[in-house]
Design a protein around this motif. Structure first.
Motif, PDB file in Angstrom:
ATOM      1  N   VAL A 170     -29.090  66.545  65.224  1.00 44.56           N
ATOM      2  CA  VAL A 170     -28.632  67.318  66.374  1.00 44.56           C
ATOM      3  C   VAL A 170     -29.522  66.959  67.559  1.00 44.56           C
ATOM      4  N   ARG A 171     -28.924  66.366  68.592  1.00 50.63           N
ATOM      5  CA  ARG A 171     -29.696  65.856  69.719  1.00 50.63           C
ATOM      6  C   ARG A 171     -29.652  66.757  70.949  1.00 50.63           C
ATOM      7  N   SER A 172     -28.664  67.625  71.036  1.00 48.79           N
ATOM      8  CA  SER A 172     -28.564  68.472  72.216  1.00 48.79           C
ATOM      9  C   SER A 172     -27.849  69.770  71.866  1.00 48.79           C
ATOM     10  N   LEU A 173     -28.286  70.860  72.498  1.00 53.22           N
ATOM     11  CA  LEU A 173     -27.657  72.175  72.336  1.00 53.22           C
ATOM     12  C   LEU A 173     -27.360  72.749  73.713  1.00 53.22           C
ATOM     13  N   ALA A 174     -26.234  73.426  73.836  1.00 51.83           N
ATOM     14  CA  ALA A 174     -25.885  74.064  75.107  1.00 51.83           C
ATOM     15  C   ALA A 174     -25.080  75.317  74.834  1.00 51.83           C
ATOM     16  N   PHE A 175     -25.517  76.428  75.391  1.00 53.71           N
ATOM     17  CA  PHE A 175     -24.747  77.658  75.324  1.00 53.71           C
ATOM     18  C   PHE A 175     -23.773  77.694  76.494  1.00 53.71           C
ATOM     19  N   ALA A 176     -22.555  78.163  76.232  1.00 52.91           N
ATOM     20  CA  ALA A 176     -21.601  78.394  77.308  1.00 52.91           C
ATOM     21  C   ALA A 176     -22.140  79.500  78.202  1.00 52.91           C
ATOM     22  N   LEU A 225     -21.662  77.999  71.388  1.00 54.71           N
ATOM     23  CA  LEU A 225     -22.783  77.066  71.340  1.00 54.71           C
ATOM     24  C   LEU A 225     -22.245  75.682  70.994  1.00 54.71           C
ATOM     25  N   ALA A 226     -22.569  74.697  71.812  1.00 55.08           N
ATOM     26  CA  ALA A 226     -22.176  73.318  71.542  1.00 55.08           C
ATOM     27  C   ALA A 226     -23.368  72.584  70.947  1.00 55.08           C
ATOM     28  N   ALA A 227     -23.127  71.895  69.854  1.00 55.07           N
ATOM     29  CA  ALA A 227     -24.164  71.105  69.192  1.00 55.07           C
ATOM     30  C   ALA A 227     -23.714  69.656  69.139  1.00 55.07           C
ATOM     31  N   VAL A 244     -19.331  66.653  68.397  1.00 54.97           N
ATOM     32  CA  VAL A 244     -19.837  67.890  68.985  1.00 54.97           C
ATOM     33  C   VAL A 244     -19.112  69.035  68.285  1.00 54.97           C
ATOM     34  N   ARG A 245     -19.879  69.928  67.700  1.00 58.91           N
ATOM     35  CA  ARG A 245     -19.292  71.112  67.070  1.00 58.91           C
ATOM     36  C   ARG A 245     -19.490  72.306  67.985  1.00 58.91           C
ATOM     37  N   LEU A 246     -18.434  73.094  68.129  1.00 61.12           N
ATOM     38  CA  LEU A 246     -18.486  74.310  68.925  1.00 61.12           C
ATOM     39  C   LEU A 246     -18.541  75.508  67.986  1.00 61.12           C
ATOM     40  N   TRP A 247     -19.553  76.327  68.163  1.00 58.81           N
ATOM     41  CA  TRP A 247     -19.763  77.492  67.306  1.00 58.81           C
ATOM     42  C   TRP A 247     -19.531  78.775  68.095  1.00 58.81           C
ATOM     43  N   ASP A 248     -18.774  79.680  67.510  1.00 62.46           N
ATOM     44  CA  ASP A 248     -18.596  81.011  68.082  1.00 62.46           C
ATOM     45  C   ASP A 248     -19.795  81.845  67.641  1.00 62.46           C
ATOM     46  N   VAL A 249     -20.642  82.179  68.607  1.00 57.37           N
ATOM     47  CA  VAL A 249     -21.856  82.940  68.303  1.00 57.37           C
ATOM     48  C   VAL A 249     -21.817  84.298  68.993  1.00 57.37           C
ATOM     49  N   THR A 250     -20.599  84.830  69.168  1.00 51.62           N
ATOM     50  CA  THR A 250     -20.458  86.169  69.749  1.00 51.62           C
ATOM     51  C   THR A 250     -21.307  87.157  68.965  1.00 51.62           C
ATOM     52  N   LYS A 305     -11.494  72.960  67.818  1.00 49.93           N
ATOM     53  CA  LYS A 305     -11.491  71.676  67.141  1.00 49.93           C
ATOM     54  C   LYS A 305     -12.813  70.949  67.331  1.00 49.93           C
ATOM     55  N   LEU A 306     -13.054  69.974  66.459  1.00 51.20           N
ATOM     56  CA  LEU A 306     -14.231  69.134  66.542  1.00 51.20           C
ATOM     57  C   LEU A 306     -14.044  68.128  67.674  1.00 51.20           C
ATOM     58  N   LEU A 307     -15.026  68.044  68.566  1.00 51.56           N
ATOM     59  CA  LEU A 307     -14.979  67.042  69.616  1.00 51.56           C
ATOM     60  C   LEU A 307     -15.664  65.786  69.099  1.00 51.56           C
ATOM     61  N   THR A 308     -15.069  64.644  69.304  1.00 53.13           N
ATOM     62  CA  THR A 308     -15.642  63.422  68.762  1.00 53.13           C
ATOM     63  C   THR A 308     -15.485  62.263  69.709  1.00 53.13           C
ATOM     64  N   SER A 309     -16.512  61.427  69.764  1.00 49.05           N
ATOM     65  CA  SER A 309     -16.433  60.179  70.517  1.00 49.05           C
ATOM     66  C   SER A 309     -16.256  59.002  69.562  1.00 49.05           C
ATOM     67  N   ARG A 310     -15.971  59.325  68.282  1.00 48.45           N
ATOM     68  CA  ARG A 310     -15.610  58.364  67.246  1.00 48.45           C
ATOM     69  C   ARG A 310     -16.747  57.412  66.878  1.00 48.45           C
TER      70      ARG A 310
END
Length: 472
Positions: free
Chosen positions: A355-361, A367-369, A376-382, A392-397
């Motif tokens: 995991v190279r970067s984390l960002a909260f909306a 949370l984007a990891a 990039v996985r998006l986590w619901d951290v409500t 969905k999973l974001l991917t640059s393949r």
């Protein structure tokens, strides 16, 4: 088939094909360009050559469905350059379609359709809206005409995201981190050359260095972060120290005191809590919290082992400041209650890469990891105690993702990759994220990304030793 010489124009034979008509009406330029190649024998370069703002590489991306064209301005230029009747693209009739008695009859109606008259909804003048002229037929090109168009076009009236000015150069090594001050006028960059540079970006088209480089770290600068009030800059170094800098006057920035020590390895990441009173920093095994209410006299609050196996990399605070996220080379993310960090929750797994970067909306609920394996996985951290995957999973393949940053409205996520590009993701619909514009300009890996508070400018740092600014 069009002649081999001269600018390419779509043949009338192709415009009479049902599949071409359907593609144009849907503004599906990927399908339309493929049909131009199949039936007119037009190469990507020939398709692009008559259209201002369209390049061979962009045509290729559109043909591969890697990019969509939805800018009304570019659609109009495509219609004019390739001689596609306006009504097929839901546009007003183009000037070249209006019959000229001196040049013979008008061209035939493609697809068997007669161009529908287009009536303006308003004529806008400096004095305000006025009704259209009584003799307006829908064919004349009038200034300030607003024509009913689809919703996605109305959102694209501003220019597409693009690079601003020249790269910011001056570092002698790769740039590992960039950060904007809250007012967006100052930008900081940290590099493995051990330097921190401040840039005046009040005018993004003409950025320039602000004062001298900040020196003091004895090894590379891995992370930079501005305090919310914009007066303090924190930097983390591979030398195992954290330094605080007084940047009240960015042209005469200076150290606020002695470095923060105690780390047992290089400091990989620093982050301020939203209230600016607490600073988090990470090393190989631990997270450290510092009280920086008085930057000249910071004090350690606590430090704890994270349980990550292969070292801690990024750290990020949620909006409320009570939740802290850490990411690791072991492929996991952990969420911590800052008040009781020793009771950390179950690791977030499934990243299949460091995991190279984390960002909260901005709202703190997502949370984007970003990971080195290109996802990039998006986590619901409500509810941080019960996080779960969101959308969905974001991917640059094929390319690793090294940086992630949310725009202030939370609708766009910018990611920086090992292929030297930045991708903008449309997160308007959390269940159907869409890849958006790809920004190219760096010549090596993109390691860091950050938006201004108004979301209009994106800054990126790269191992090519430069920083770039992008208008979004």
């Amino acid at each position: 088939m069009p002649p081999a010489n001269g600018l390419y124009r779509v043949s009338w034979q192709l415009l009479e094909r049902d599949e071409m008509c359907a593609a144009l009406r849907a503004r599906d330029f990927g399908a339309a360009f493929r049909l131009m190649k199949q039936y007119d024998g037009a190469s990507q370069d020939r398709i692009a050559s008559p259209v201002e703002g369209l390049t061979q590489s962009r045509v290729s991306r559109v043909m591969r469905d890697k990019e969509r064209i939805i800018s009304i301005h570019l659609i109009e230029r495509i219609a004019d350059g390739l001689r596609i009747p306006g009504h097929l693209l839901r546009l007003a009739p183009r000037p070249w379609e209006i019959p000229d008695p001196a040049s013979g009859p008008a061209p035939p109606n493609a697809c068997g359709d007669a161009p529908a008259p287009v009536t303006p909804t308003a004529l806008t003048t400096p004095e305000g809206p006025v009704p259209p002229p009584a003799n307006y037929t829908g064919r004349e090109r009038l200034p300030f005409v607003e024509i009913d168009i689809s919703a996605d076009d109305s959102a694209q009236r501003s220019p597409s995201p693009h690079s601003i000015g020249r790269p910011l150069a001056g570092h002698a090594g790769e740039v590992r981190s960039v950060a904007f001050a809250a007012d967006g006028r100052a930008l900081a960059s940290g590099s493995v050359d051990g330097m921190v540079r401040l840039w005046d970006v009040t005018d993004p088209a003409a950025p320039h260095p602000s004062g001298n480089p900040l020196t003091g770290h004895t090894d590379g600068v891995m992370s930079v972060a501005f305090a919310p009030d914009g007066r303090t800059l924190a930097t983390g170094g591979a030398d195992g120290t954290v330094r605080l800098w007084d940047i009240t006057d960015s042209t005469a920035a200076h150290s606020s005191g002695n470095p923060l020590t105690g780390h047992t390895g290089g400091v990989m990441s620093v982050a301020f809590a939203p209230d600016g009173r607490t600073l988090a920093s990470t090393d190989r095994r631990k997270v450290w919290l510092w009280d920086v209410t008085r930057p000249t006299r910071p004090r350690r609050i606590r430090a704890w082992s994270t349980g990550h196996v292969n070292g801690v990399r990024p750290v990020a605070f949620a909006k409320d400041g009570s939740t802290l996220a850490t990411g690791s080379a072991d492929g996991t993310v952990r969420l911590w209650n800052v008040a009781e960090p020793h009771s950390g929750g179950t690791p977030l797994t499934g990243h299949n890469g460091e995991v190279r970067s984390l960002a909260f909306a901005p709202d703190g609920r997502t949370l984007a990891a970003a990971t080195a394996n290109g996802t990039v996985r998006l986590w619901d951290v409500t509810n941080p105690a019960v996080p779960h995957l969101s959308g969905k999973l974001l991917t640059s393949r094929t390319h690793g993702v090294l940086a992630a940053a949310f725009a202030p409205d939370g609708r766009t996520l910018a990611t920086g990759s090992t292929d030297a590009t930045i991708r903008l993701w449309d997160l308007t619909d959390p269940t159907a994220q869409r890849p958006g514009k790809t920004l190219a300009g760096h010549t090596d890996r993109v390691t860091s990304a950050v938006f201004t508070a108004d979301g209009r400018i994106l800054a990126t740092g790269s191992t090519d030793t430069t920083v770039r600014l992008w208008a979004i």
